[in-house]
Design an enzyme around this catalytic site. Structure first.
Site: not given
Length: 249
Positions: A88, A115, A134, A200-201
C-alpha cells in the site's frame, strides 16, 4: 492502525500505512477494493462510508479560520530504521528509542512510523502535490496525530535518496543501519494547518489530529518515478467532505 511492541522489527512488520494490516478483508486503491467501496468490504470498515470526519480533505481558504496556533514542537533524531513495502505504501519505522516525538495540546506523541502517498491525499485549493508524507504519532493514552508534509517536483531530497536506494519488494522489509536523516524530511518553515480527521485507509478510524505543513519540500522526477514504480499504482484516497469541520491556521 495496529500498534505493536516497541521492538523496531516488530513495529515495522505490524504498523501499516494508517491501516489495520490484520483485517480479514482485502482493500486496495483499485478495482473491487477501491476507496469508494471500503465501507462495503467489511463491517470493520463501515466508518469509511458513514464517518463524518474523514480524511483527507481539500484545504480551501473559505474553510480556514485564523487562530494563534502555537509553534509545532518537533524532536526527531537521525536513527536506523526498518523500511517496509507493504503493497500500500513504503513505510519506515525509525529506531529512535522513543525520543522522536511532537508536543500537541500539552501531550507528547511518539513517532511510530512514516510513509508516503503519490499523488498527495490532502489537496490545497483543489490541487494535488506530487507526493505527501505522513508521520504517524501516538500518545500514551492511544490518541493519534499525523504530521503531513507535501513534496513538489524540483531538487532531489537527500533523505529520500537514502531511503530509495534500498526499496524492498512488495511484502518485504530491509534494515537500514545507516541513520535516516528524518529532519531533512521536514520544511524549515513550520507553519501549518490543523483539523480533526481520520485514518486515510481502512478502518478509517476518526478523532485523529491532523497537522498539514504549509511549506512543501521538493523531490526529483527520478525520485518520484522510483516510488511510483514500487507502488505500481496511485495510492491516494480521494478527498472527503468537511461536513462542517473548520481548518485552523
Amino acid at each position: 492502525m495496529k500498534i505493536c511492541p516497541s521492538a523496531i522489527t516488530l513495529a515495522a512488520l505490524c504498523l501499516t500505512s494508517l491501516s489495520a494490516s490484520a483485517a480479514p478483508a482485502h482493500w486496495s486503491y483499485q478495482g473491487d477494493g477501491a476507496p469508494e467501496r471500503w465501507g462495503e468490504i467489511s463491517e470493520a470498515f463501515k466508518v469509511c462510508q458513514t464517518g463524518m470526519s474523514q480524511s483527507p480533505v481539500d484545504i480551501r481558504q473559505q474553510f480556514v479560520r485564523e487562530e494563534r496556533l502555537p509553534p509545532l514542537e518537533i524532536r526527531y533524531v537521525d536513527s536506523p530504521a526498518i523500511f517496509l513495502n507493504n503493497g500500500h505504501t513504503l513505510q519506515a519505522a525509525p529506531d529512535g528509542g522513543g525520543v522522536n516525538s511532537i508536543q500537541l495540546d500539552g501531550y507528547a506523541y511518539t513517532l511510530e512510523q512514516f510513509h508516503f502517498h503519490a499523488p498527495s491525499e490532502n489537496t490545497v485549493n483543489g490541487q494535488h502535490y506530487a507526493m505527501e508524507m505522513h508521520l504517524v504519532h501516538k500518545s500514551l493514552t492511544g490518541k493519534l496525530a499525523v504530521v503531513a508534509v507535501m513534496f513538489e517536483p524540483g531538487s532531489p531530497n537527500k533523505a529520500l535518496e537514502h531511503l530509495w536506494k534500498t526499496i524492498p519488494a512488495t511484502g518485504n522489509s530491509v534494515s537500514l543501519s545507516s541513520p535516516v536523516k528524518i529532519n531533512q524530511l521536514l520544511p524549515k518553515n513550520r507553519a501549518y494547518w490543523r483539523f480533526s480527521g481520520s485514518l486515510t485507509t481502512p478502518p478509517c478510524s476518526e478523532k485523529v489530529a491532523w497537522i498539514v505543513m504549509k511549506s512543501p519540500l521538493t523531490l526529483s522526477a527520478e525520485q518520484l518515478r522510483k516510488f511510483k514504480t514500487a507502488m505500481r499504482h496511485d495510492n491516494n484516497r480521494p478527498t472527503q467532505p468537511l461536513n462542517g469541520r473548520t481548518i485552523v491556521e
